[in-house]
Design a protein around this motif. Sequence first.
Motif, PDB file in Angstrom:
ATOM      1  N   VAL A  79      41.919  28.916  39.018  1.00 18.38           N
ATOM      2  CA  VAL A  79      41.858  30.355  39.277  1.00 18.38           C
ATOM      3  C   VAL A  79      42.051  30.481  40.784  1.00 18.38           C
ATOM      4  O   VAL A  79      41.375  29.798  41.549  1.00 18.38           O
ATOM      5  CB  VAL A  79      40.483  30.930  38.859  1.00 18.38           C
ATOM      6  N   VAL A  80      42.987  31.332  41.217  1.00 15.65           N
ATOM      7  CA  VAL A  80      43.238  31.464  42.656  1.00 15.65           C
ATOM      8  C   VAL A  80      41.993  32.082  43.302  1.00 15.65           C
ATOM      9  O   VAL A  80      41.502  33.124  42.850  1.00 15.65           O
ATOM     10  CB  VAL A  80      44.471  32.350  42.931  1.00 15.65           C
ATOM     11  N   GLY A  81      41.486  31.430  44.354  1.00 20.34           N
ATOM     12  CA  GLY A  81      40.210  31.855  44.928  1.00 20.34           C
ATOM     13  C   GLY A  81      40.330  32.681  46.185  1.00 20.34           C
ATOM     14  O   GLY A  81      40.776  33.828  46.164  1.00 20.34           O
ATOM     15  N   SER A  82      40.009  32.071  47.324  1.00 20.66           N
ATOM     16  CA  SER A  82      39.790  32.838  48.548  1.00 20.66           C
ATOM     17  C   SER A  82      41.049  33.515  49.079  1.00 20.66           C
ATOM     18  O   SER A  82      40.955  34.477  49.823  1.00 20.66           O
ATOM     19  CB  SER A  82      39.219  31.917  49.626  1.00 20.66           C
ATOM     20  N   SER A  83      42.231  33.051  48.695  1.00 19.48           N
ATOM     21  CA  SER A  83      43.439  33.669  49.234  1.00 19.48           C
ATOM     22  C   SER A  83      43.727  35.013  48.589  1.00 19.48           C
ATOM     23  O   SER A  83      44.556  35.779  49.100  1.00 19.48           O
ATOM     24  CB  SER A  83      44.656  32.754  49.029  1.00 19.48           C
ATOM     25  N   ALA A  84      43.075  35.322  47.467  1.00 22.25           N
ATOM     26  CA  ALA A  84      43.424  36.562  46.780  1.00 22.25           C
ATOM     27  C   ALA A  84      42.246  37.239  46.094  1.00 22.25           C
ATOM     28  O   ALA A  84      42.424  38.289  45.485  1.00 22.25           O
ATOM     29  CB  ALA A  84      44.509  36.280  45.746  1.00 22.25           C
ATOM     30  N   GLY A  85      41.053  36.651  46.175  1.00 26.56           N
ATOM     31  CA  GLY A  85      39.913  37.272  45.509  1.00 26.56           C
ATOM     32  C   GLY A  85      40.004  37.195  44.005  1.00 26.56           C
ATOM     33  O   GLY A  85      39.791  38.191  43.314  1.00 26.56           O
ATOM     34  N   GLN A 123      29.777  43.066  34.308  1.00 26.23           N
ATOM     35  CA  GLN A 123      29.404  44.324  33.635  1.00 26.23           C
ATOM     36  C   GLN A 123      28.850  45.324  34.640  1.00 26.23           C
ATOM     37  O   GLN A 123      29.191  46.503  34.619  1.00 26.23           O
ATOM     38  CB  GLN A 123      28.341  44.052  32.552  1.00 26.23           C
ATOM     39  N   ARG A 124      27.998  44.837  35.535  1.00 20.52           N
ATOM     40  CA  ARG A 124      27.417  45.740  36.543  1.00 20.52           C
ATOM     41  C   ARG A 124      28.503  46.299  37.463  1.00 20.52           C
ATOM     42  O   ARG A 124      28.504  47.476  37.807  1.00 20.52           O
ATOM     43  CB  ARG A 124      26.382  45.000  37.385  1.00 20.52           C
ATOM     44  N   LEU A 125      29.420  45.436  37.895  1.00 19.29           N
ATOM     45  CA  LEU A 125      30.490  45.893  38.781  1.00 19.29           C
ATOM     46  C   LEU A 125      31.380  46.903  38.062  1.00 19.29           C
ATOM     47  O   LEU A 125      31.756  47.937  38.626  1.00 19.29           O
ATOM     48  CB  LEU A 125      31.337  44.703  39.253  1.00 19.29           C
ATOM     49  N   ASP A 126      31.705  46.592  36.801  1.00 23.63           N
ATOM     50  CA  ASP A 126      32.572  47.501  36.047  1.00 23.63           C
ATOM     51  C   ASP A 126      31.933  48.883  35.948  1.00 23.63           C
ATOM     52  O   ASP A 126      32.596  49.899  36.153  1.00 23.63           O
ATOM     53  CB  ASP A 126      32.838  46.956  34.632  1.00 23.63           C
ATOM     54  N   SER A 127      30.621  48.918  35.660  1.00 26.95           N
ATOM     55  CA  SER A 127      30.051  50.259  35.492  1.00 26.95           C
ATOM     56  C   SER A 127      29.808  50.938  36.833  1.00 26.95           C
ATOM     57  O   SER A 127      30.026  52.134  36.959  1.00 26.95           O
ATOM     58  CB  SER A 127      28.819  50.259  34.585  1.00 26.95           C
ATOM     59  N   GLU A 169      40.670  46.708  40.974  1.00 31.39           N
ATOM     60  CA  GLU A 169      40.376  45.829  39.856  1.00 31.39           C
ATOM     61  C   GLU A 169      39.139  44.989  40.148  1.00 31.39           C
ATOM     62  O   GLU A 169      38.931  44.582  41.282  1.00 31.39           O
ATOM     63  CB  GLU A 169      41.569  44.886  39.664  1.00 31.39           C
ATOM     64  N   VAL A 170      38.363  44.719  39.096  1.00 29.39           N
ATOM     65  CA  VAL A 170      37.285  43.712  39.159  1.00 29.39           C
ATOM     66  C   VAL A 170      37.719  42.606  38.218  1.00 29.39           C
ATOM     67  O   VAL A 170      38.093  42.865  37.080  1.00 29.39           O
ATOM     68  CB  VAL A 170      35.943  44.300  38.673  1.00 29.39           C
ATOM     69  N   ARG A 171      37.701  41.341  38.684  1.00 30.51           N
ATOM     70  CA  ARG A 171      38.171  40.260  37.795  1.00 30.51           C
ATOM     71  C   ARG A 171      37.399  38.987  38.098  1.00 30.51           C
ATOM     72  O   ARG A 171      36.989  38.758  39.242  1.00 30.51           O
ATOM     73  CB  ARG A 171      39.681  40.049  37.965  1.00 30.51           C
ATOM     74  N   GLY A 172      37.225  38.173  37.071  1.00 32.22           N
ATOM     75  CA  GLY A 172      36.491  36.946  37.322  1.00 32.22           C
ATOM     76  C   GLY A 172      36.252  36.138  36.076  1.00 32.22           C
ATOM     77  O   GLY A 172      36.480  36.588  34.949  1.00 32.22           O
ATOM     78  N   VAL A 194      36.811  41.471  43.776  1.00 33.57           N
ATOM     79  CA  VAL A 194      36.999  42.919  43.725  1.00 33.57           C
ATOM     80  C   VAL A 194      38.188  43.231  44.630  1.00 33.57           C
ATOM     81  O   VAL A 194      38.164  42.940  45.828  1.00 33.57           O
ATOM     82  CB  VAL A 194      35.725  43.661  44.202  1.00 33.57           C
ATOM     83  N   ASP A 195      39.232  43.785  44.014  1.00 33.55           N
ATOM     84  CA  ASP A 195      40.485  44.077  44.723  1.00 33.55           C
ATOM     85  C   ASP A 195      40.385  45.498  45.291  1.00 33.55           C
ATOM     86  O   ASP A 195      40.116  46.441  44.551  1.00 33.55           O
ATOM     87  CB  ASP A 195      41.638  43.964  43.703  1.00 33.55           C
TER      88      ASP A 195
END
Length: 430
Positions: free
Chosen positions: A196-202, A326-330, A340-343, A350-351
């Motif tokens: 999963v691409v990490g620090s370069s793109a969140g 879930q917390r971030l989404d809400s 976007e929130v992704r993980g 968090v983009d």
Amino acid sequence: MTSSNHPDDRYPFIPGRPGPHIERTEGRHLLTSDGRRILDAGGGAVVANIGYGRREVAAVAAAAMERVTYVLPPWPTEARVDLLHRVIDEWMPAGITRGGFTSGGSESVDTALRLARQHHLSAGRAGRWRVIGRRPSYHGVTLATLAVGGHDDRRAGFEPLMPDFAQVPWDDAEALDATIREIGVDSVSAFIAEPVVGSSAGVLIADHAYWHRVADICREHGVLLIIDEVMTGFGRLGTRMGVDRWGIEPDIVVGGKGLSGGYVPIGGVYATDAVVAPIAANGDSLMFFTYGAQDMACAVAGEVLRIIDDEQLVERAATQGTALRQRLDSALAGHPHVREVRGLGLMVGVDLVADRDGDVRFPRDVAFYRRVVAEALARDVWIYPAGSGDAAPDAVMFGPAFTVTDDELDTMVAVLAESIDAAAAAVGST
Ligand SMILES: Cc1ncc(COP(=O)(O)O)c(C=O)c1O
């Protein structure tokens, strides 16, 4: 050069971006000399998997150091051999049988690049030396690892010192196939990628089909597949290694960070029998780093992995990761500056954008993500900055210890939301 006579002005090397003076680390908190308790939502640099200050780990370190001070890296010791068995048998994907230890992520990736090259050289394929990477990506800060990485900001200006390796978009397997054919199958040594691409793109997550196609392409062309698990490995994604999510079998795996959870500097490079066999058959070897496989570091890493298993922390990374998303989404649903929130597991990005509806980015010089990170730190929460230039300008990341509590997740999310609003207000965009 310095602005006052405070002793901290001597630190860091290049003056300009000091952090708070940390006196102690405890659980998921950084305690400052002026009495603040900073909640570490970034796990330092996404490294602190078991949390800070575990006395069992300190006890193992003291006992190991009393027993062995220094032994040449290739020579076996009990701590080295035990750690290698534990990592290979209990953590690595199928097919990985050999390995060695370094002092961190960049050294490990660097070693993997040399290992791939030496493999081809020893097998009589001297023409294979090029490494293909992805964009965006980050693989470390030595010149070779910067060269294979796709982190524009960290590479800028150093191009004359680096080989000009090809890079393909992070989610395009056919571009990999086309690039290998274009630059010459017989010249390519390896392809390197983070699960999963990490620090370069969140946090960017390619799908199952992508990974299986990549594995097929590498096999078809005799190109070694190097998987960089420095950030994703040892439980971070809620699986033992990140690549477990995709079910592919790499030729070489690289790890760092979570192997010791921040307690000691250690990384590792692991490979299949097929990768090392020609090197051994030819009587060749790989040069070590003086501090590679440091005995006390190996003992400590073994204890950290024991704690992860005994306390079922990989499973906890999965459940707390879901709870965080879930917390971030809400909390951030419909937020004008959150694209976007992704993980996966406890690696969550968090983009950030200037305008979600028009998908408009903030200008680069605004450095919006840095402003968000600074606002959060002012509110006593450390969130990890991510992003790498034009390909991925503004993102932040959560990578807390797997022991993180629900209350701490609530605090992280509330502070992020406030910090985005405060940063937006400061740049006149609400
Ligand atoms: C995927 C990846 N590879 C390599 C590195 C470099 O590791 P280190 O900073 O330990 O040298 C990092 C660091 O963030 C990373 O995330």
